[in-house]
Design an enzyme around this catalytic site. Structure first.
Site, PDB file in Angstrom:
ATOM      1  N   GLU A   1       0.815  -1.233   0.000  1.00 28.57           N
ATOM      2  CA  GLU A   1       0.000   0.000   0.000  1.00 28.57           C
ATOM      3  C   GLU A   1       0.837   1.265   0.000  1.00 28.57           C
ATOM      4  OE1 GLU A   1      -3.512  -1.690   2.936  1.00 28.57           O
ATOM      5  OE2 GLU A   1      -1.923  -0.404   3.698  1.00 28.57           O
TER       6      GLU A   1
ATOM      7  N   ARG B   1       3.155   7.672  -0.533  1.00 28.99           N
ATOM      8  CA  ARG B   1       4.220   8.646  -0.783  1.00 28.99           C
ATOM      9  C   ARG B   1       5.085   8.266  -1.993  1.00 28.99           C
ATOM     10  NH1 ARG B   1       6.222  11.262   3.669  1.00 28.99           N
ATOM     11  NH2 ARG B   1       5.263   9.599   4.860  1.00 28.99           N
TER      12      ARG B   1
ATOM     13  N   CYS C   1       0.054  32.497  12.271  1.00 24.05           N
ATOM     14  CA  CYS C   1       0.402  33.002  13.602  1.00 24.05           C
ATOM     15  C   CYS C   1       0.853  31.857  14.495  1.00 24.05           C
ATOM     16  CB  CYS C   1      -0.798  33.717  14.210  1.00 24.05           C
ATOM     17  SG  CYS C   1      -1.102  35.251  13.363  1.00 24.05           S
ATOM     18  N   GLU C   2       1.985  31.327  14.191  1.00 20.82           N
ATOM     19  CA  GLU C   2       2.508  30.159  14.890  1.00 20.82           C
ATOM     20  C   GLU C   2       4.001  30.129  14.606  1.00 20.82           C
ATOM     21  OE1 GLU C   2       1.843  27.073  17.257  1.00 20.82           O
ATOM     22  OE2 GLU C   2       0.052  27.844  16.261  1.00 20.82           O
TER      23      GLU C   2
HETATM   24  N1  PLP Z   1      -1.088   1.851   4.661  1.00 20.35           N
HETATM   25  C1  PLP Z   1      -1.395   2.282   5.893  1.00 20.35           C
HETATM   26  C2  PLP Z   1      -2.197   1.417   6.771  1.00 20.35           C
HETATM   27  C3  PLP Z   1      -0.956   3.535   6.340  1.00 20.35           C
HETATM   28  O1  PLP Z   1      -1.262   3.956   7.570  1.00 20.35           O
HETATM   29  C4  PLP Z   1      -0.180   4.337   5.465  1.00 20.35           C
HETATM   30  C5  PLP Z   1       0.313   5.655   5.896  1.00 20.35           C
HETATM   31  O2  PLP Z   1       0.171   6.130   6.955  1.00 20.35           O
HETATM   32  C6  PLP Z   1       0.104   3.848   4.184  1.00 20.35           C
HETATM   33  C7  PLP Z   1      -0.358   2.608   3.811  1.00 20.35           C
HETATM   34  C8  PLP Z   1       0.901   4.658   3.194  1.00 20.35           C
HETATM   35  O3  PLP Z   1       2.165   4.963   3.654  1.00 20.35           O
HETATM   36  P1  PLP Z   1       3.212   5.657   2.678  1.00 20.35           P
HETATM   37  O4  PLP Z   1       2.542   6.820   2.062  1.00 20.35           O
HETATM   38  O5  PLP Z   1       4.347   6.037   3.541  1.00 20.35           O
HETATM   39  O6  PLP Z   1       3.580   4.643   1.644  1.00 20.35           O
END
Ligand code: PLP
Length: 480
Positions: A313, A316, A388-389
């Protein structure tokens, strides 16, 4: 402004050329035109600024599609070498819109959603529900009902309560919902602590020990069909060691559970790192795929169990490098911070509302002056937003040409993931549009917000009658 300063972090070295675009950090299509203006996908940022304004999320569609294809190819090839299959779910939390959902599914990916909102985007994009996976540690009953109703491919279960809840929903509809069980392998990913999600003391999933009873319960419930284990060890991870260790721990459990029946799938999550600065050296996706799949195959062979179909999955790794955020510089302010040191603050017209990652995780980014090149000596700066931080930092430290000035355009690369999706309206700042570039054409795929959009929600302005049901009943009784 001086070329070298003790304020620079250890890893940051003054560049030979503060106009250069670091390979691996910028989209491959990024270059400069004959006048020195940055181009992405062949389009000048000056043209993008004139058409869409700033701040602006720029997304190179070709790069998203290419990365999706490359990730899929890498894992498919690795899986096929061992006689099994791999499915890639794009993690929609990284950046989701109907267009992005269409791009990745056209490239052969499945899609992972983790709320009813993300599910709604996927369905609105026309994604086949059978190609969707549904995550989340607290999915509502309504969200689970919708997911089951539309025929979602799989649901990743996160708690004992959810196991019972989902089975009851599926049973009422007379189906057996394919499910996975999220477990924590206990592997600590080499990343920022907040991003590492396989620690034992965290909200997601089951420990390896508790998973045995949870799977037994799933198997006895009439509304559920156990498809396999799921684990995600964290984000922005370099190297294969963490993934390999996690996979081998998972397979020990998988092997035990396989004695109780077939387990067709093993989902090892996402988390593959990308380069945010010139010193980041992410592991090539092919190397990661081979390393992870080899471990899975070896562990299955040792245990004498069939190799399951594999799922991953990444978010990024698919969209991160495709994004560039464009800002305009508003002020440049040298600040005396004691002992003769001076920090130069470059303020831009966005900030933590369009990129929360530095404030949330201390994430590092880089920047370049985008509207021109300059021969001025590089100067260390901190790029900050307009909020504002004091933690409203866009780029903690980078070298820009020392003559950076108000009106310059500034571009921050590698902002495709977790910037748009984490955006807020802090300080009533409207969220920027997302513009996709392909074939020399720029088009809005998510429109920017206006102040009118923000005011439209303010019930005090529109005198919206807000009555509770009790008040409404009393008013009606009074009238009768
Ligand atoms: N799968 C799960 C369950 C996640 O929580 C995340 C990111 O938080 C991802 C996949 C995707 O992670 P990345 O974008 O680092 O590949």
């Amino acid at each position: 402004m001086s070329a070298s300063t003790p304020l620079a972090p250890d890893w940051l070295v003054p560049p030979a050329d503060a106009n250069a675009l670091a390979a691996d950090v910028w989209p491959p299509s990024a270059d400069r035109d004959d006048h020195g203006a940055l181009r992405v996908g062949g389009i000048s940022v000056l043209e993008l600024r004139d058409t869409f304004g700033t701040p602006l999320y720029i997304l190179d569609e070709d790069e998203v599609r290419a990365r999706a294809g490359r990730v899929l190819g890498a894992f498919r090839t690795a899986a096929e070498r061992h006689g099994t299959q791999a499915r890639i779910y794009y993690a929609g939390k990284a950046l989701l819109s109907t267009e992005v959902a269409r791009w990745v599914t056209e490239e052969g990916l499945a899609l992972d959603v983790c709320t009813g909102g993300e599910l709604a985007v996927a369905l609105a994009a026309g994604v086949d529900p059978a190609r969707l996976g549904f995550h989340g540690n607290n999915k509502s009953v309504a969200e689970l009902e919708l997911a089951v109703e539309v025929g979602i491919g799989s649901i990743v279960l996160d708690s004992s309560i959810e196991i019972e809840r989902l089975s009851a929903i599926a049973e009422r509809r007379g189906i057996r919902q394919p499910v996975l069980l999220r477990v924590n392998s206990g592997v600590h990913a080499e990343t920022h602590d907040f991003l590492a999600t396989a620690h034992e003391d965290q909200k997601f999933g089951f420990t390896l020990e508790d998973a045995v009873a949870a799977v037994a319960r799933i198997r006895e419930l009439p509304g559920l069909q156990f498809f396999g284990l799921h684990c995600h060890i964290g984000s922005q991870i370099f190297g294969t060691a963490g993934f390999r260790e996690s996979a081998s721990r998972l397979l020990e459990l998988h092997g035990v559970l396989a004695e109780g029946g077939d387990i067709p799938v093993l989902n090892l999550g996402g988390g593959f790192g990308i380069a945010y600065t010139s010193v980041d050296d992410p592991t090539p996706i092919e190397e990661l795929a081979d390393g992870i799949v080899d471990v899975v195959a070896a562990e299955c062979a040792v245990r004498g169990i069939p190799l399951p179909n594999l799922a991953f999955e990444p978010g990024r790794a698919i969209v991160g490098r495709a994004g560039v955020t464009l800002y305009e510089v508003g002020t440049v302010k040298p600040v005396e911070i004691g002992e003769g040191a001076e920090r130069v603050y470059v303020s831009v017209d966005g900030g933590m509302s369009d990129n929360a990652r530095p404030a949330l995780y201390g994430a590092q980014f880089s920047a370049r002056v985008a509207s021109r090149t300059s021969d001025a000596q590089p100067a260390l700066v901190r790029v900050v937003g307009r909020h504002c931080e004091s933690g409203d930092i866009v780029v903690d430290a980078d070298y820009l040409p020392g003559d950076v000035a108000p009106g310059d355009l500034l571009a921050v690369p590698a902002t495709g993931a977790y910037c748009f999706s984490l955006a807020s309206n802090y300080n009533y700042v409207p969220r920027p549009p997302v513009v996709a570039l392909r074939g020399g054409v720029a088009r809005v795929i998510v429109r920017g917000e206006s102040i009118e959009d923000l005011l439209a929600r303010d019930a005090g302005l529109h005198r919206v009658p807000v009555l509770s049901e009790r008040q409404r009943d009393e008013a009606t009784e009074g009238a009768g």
